[in-house]
Write a protein that holds these residues in place. Structure first.
Motif, mmCIF file in Angstrom:
data_model
loop_
_atom_site.group_PDB
_atom_site.id
_atom_site.type_symbol
_atom_site.label_atom_id
_atom_site.label_comp_id
_atom_site.label_asym_id
_atom_site.label_seq_id
_atom_site.Cartn_x
_atom_site.Cartn_y
_atom_site.Cartn_z
ATOM 1 N N CYS A 22 0.860 -1.179 0.000
ATOM 2 C CA CYS A 22 0.000 0.000 0.000
ATOM 3 C C CYS A 22 0.897 1.231 0.000
ATOM 4 N N ALA A 23 0.871 1.965 -1.093
ATOM 5 C CA ALA A 23 1.600 3.225 -1.172
ATOM 6 C C ALA A 23 0.747 4.295 -0.496
ATOM 7 N N ALA A 24 1.243 4.820 0.619
ATOM 8 C CA ALA A 24 0.444 5.707 1.461
ATOM 9 C C ALA A 24 1.026 7.115 1.438
ATOM 10 N N SER A 25 0.765 7.842 0.373
ATOM 11 C CA SER A 25 1.293 9.205 0.278
ATOM 12 C C SER A 25 0.478 10.164 1.143
ATOM 13 N N GLY A 26 1.168 11.114 1.736
ATOM 14 C CA GLY A 26 0.505 12.115 2.556
ATOM 15 C C GLY A 26 0.123 11.656 3.947
ATOM 16 N N VAL A 27 0.514 10.424 4.324
ATOM 17 C CA VAL A 27 0.157 9.884 5.638
ATOM 18 C C VAL A 27 1.235 10.216 6.659
ATOM 19 N N THR A 28 0.799 10.672 7.814
ATOM 20 C CA THR A 28 1.704 10.843 8.953
ATOM 21 C C THR A 28 1.577 9.586 9.805
ATOM 22 N N PHE A 29 2.522 8.681 9.659
ATOM 23 C CA PHE A 29 2.379 7.349 10.248
ATOM 24 C C PHE A 29 2.278 7.395 11.770
ATOM 25 N N ILE A 30 2.941 8.344 12.393
ATOM 26 C CA ILE A 30 2.953 8.353 13.853
ATOM 27 C C ILE A 30 1.579 8.659 14.434
ATOM 28 N N THR A 31 0.705 9.292 13.649
ATOM 29 C CA THR A 31 -0.642 9.617 14.145
ATOM 30 C C THR A 31 -1.735 8.893 13.371
ATOM 31 N N THR A 32 -1.345 7.902 12.582
ATOM 32 C CA THR A 32 -2.317 7.204 11.744
ATOM 33 C C THR A 32 -2.197 5.703 11.937
ATOM 34 N N ALA A 33 -3.293 5.081 12.301
ATOM 35 C CA ALA A 33 -3.339 3.622 12.359
ATOM 36 C C ALA A 33 -3.598 3.110 10.948
ATOM 37 N N MET A 34 -2.745 2.217 10.492
ATOM 38 C CA MET A 34 -2.878 1.649 9.153
ATOM 39 C C MET A 34 -3.390 0.217 9.262
ATOM 40 N N SER A 35 -4.339 -0.106 8.404
ATOM 41 C CA SER A 35 -4.979 -1.415 8.481
ATOM 42 C C SER A 35 -5.173 -1.997 7.085
ATOM 43 N N TRP A 36 -5.347 -3.297 7.074
ATOM 44 C CA TRP A 36 -5.823 -4.006 5.897
ATOM 45 C C TRP A 36 -7.184 -4.603 6.234
ATOM 46 N N PHE A 37 -8.144 -4.336 5.373
ATOM 47 C CA PHE A 37 -9.467 -4.942 5.460
ATOM 48 C C PHE A 37 -9.661 -5.822 4.233
ATOM 49 N N ARG A 38 -10.649 -6.686 4.281
ATOM 50 C CA ARG A 38 -10.993 -7.472 3.097
ATOM 51 C C ARG A 38 -12.505 -7.655 3.022
ATOM 52 N N GLN A 39 -12.968 -7.837 1.806
ATOM 53 C CA GLN A 39 -14.384 -8.059 1.590
ATOM 54 C C GLN A 39 -14.568 -9.139 0.530
ATOM 55 N N ALA A 40 -15.169 -10.233 0.959
ATOM 56 C CA ALA A 40 -15.472 -11.328 0.049
ATOM 57 C C ALA A 40 -16.877 -11.125 -0.518
ATOM 58 N N PRO A 41 -17.167 -11.718 -1.668
ATOM 59 C CA PRO A 41 -18.497 -11.558 -2.275
ATOM 60 C C PRO A 41 -19.604 -11.970 -1.309
ATOM 61 N N GLY A 42 -20.594 -11.080 -1.150
ATOM 62 C CA GLY A 42 -21.719 -11.377 -0.293
ATOM 63 C C GLY A 42 -21.460 -11.246 1.182
ATOM 64 N N LYS A 43 -20.266 -10.792 1.548
ATOM 65 C CA LYS A 43 -19.919 -10.649 2.963
ATOM 66 C C LYS A 43 -19.569 -9.210 3.288
ATOM 67 N N GLU A 44 -19.604 -8.897 4.589
ATOM 68 C CA GLU A 44 -19.237 -7.555 5.027
ATOM 69 C C GLU A 44 -17.714 -7.396 5.013
ATOM 70 N N ARG A 45 -17.292 -6.158 4.901
ATOM 71 C CA ARG A 45 -15.866 -5.866 4.979
ATOM 72 C C ARG A 45 -15.393 -6.155 6.403
ATOM 73 N N GLU A 46 -14.253 -6.814 6.528
ATOM 74 C CA GLU A 46 -13.742 -7.177 7.839
ATOM 75 C C GLU A 46 -12.288 -6.756 7.999
ATOM 76 N N LEU A 47 -11.941 -6.448 9.252
ATOM 77 C CA LEU A 47 -10.565 -6.081 9.567
ATOM 78 C C LEU A 47 -9.687 -7.328 9.531
ATOM 79 N N VAL A 48 -8.562 -7.227 8.831
ATOM 80 C CA VAL A 48 -7.606 -8.324 8.748
ATOM 81 C C VAL A 48 -6.424 -8.087 9.685
ATOM 82 N N ALA A 49 -5.850 -6.897 9.605
ATOM 83 C CA ALA A 49 -4.674 -6.587 10.423
ATOM 84 C C ALA A 49 -4.545 -5.079 10.579
ATOM 85 N N ARG A 50 -3.962 -4.677 11.690
ATOM 86 C CA ARG A 50 -3.781 -3.246 11.982
ATOM 87 C C ARG A 50 -2.427 -3.033 12.634
#
Length: 118
Positions: A22-50
């Motif tokens: 994930c290329a995260a331009s303009g992000v201040t990492f020290i004040t931003t929690a970065m996460s990966w979510f995923r969404q499978a067909p027919g399912k809600e988006r879910e948190l994978v990792a933070r």
């Protein structure tokens, strides 16, 4: 202006590995929690990792613990998700997310498709 752009998705066989970026331009990492979510067909988006901003501590969904690793490189403005021992149930569109604890703004990338199939 924050912009998140994912890459690295694709088709992989069960048991294989992928590394999402994930290329995260303009992000201040020290004040931003970065996460990966995923969404499978027919399912809600879910948190994978933070990974949190200041401490860099990580949390994972139970379904991916021990298989996935989130990391970041502040200098390169990059966030990664290394996925090992992939399973068909990991098939989904994976989204990069940033949440600023300073401004309370939520940012999303456009997503990258991961398909695990033989």
């Amino acid at each position: 202006q924050v912009q998140l752009v994912e890459s690295g998705g694709g088709l992989v066989q069960p048991g294989g590995s992928l590394k999402l970026s994930c290329a995260a331009s303009g992000v201040t990492f020290i004040t931003t929690a970065m996460s990966w979510f995923r969404q499978a067909p027919g399912k809600e988006r879910e948190l994978v990792a933070r990974i949190t901003g200041a401490s860099g501590s990580t949390t994972y969904a139970d379904s991916v613990k021990g298989r996935f690793t989130i990391s970041r490189d502040s200098g390169k403005e990059m966030v990664y998700l290394k996925m090992n021992n992939l399973k068909p149930e990991d098939t989904a569109v994976y989204y990069c997310n940033g949440y600023s604890v300073f401004s309370h703004q939520n940012y999303w990338g456009q997503g990258t498709q991961v398909t695990v199939s033989s």
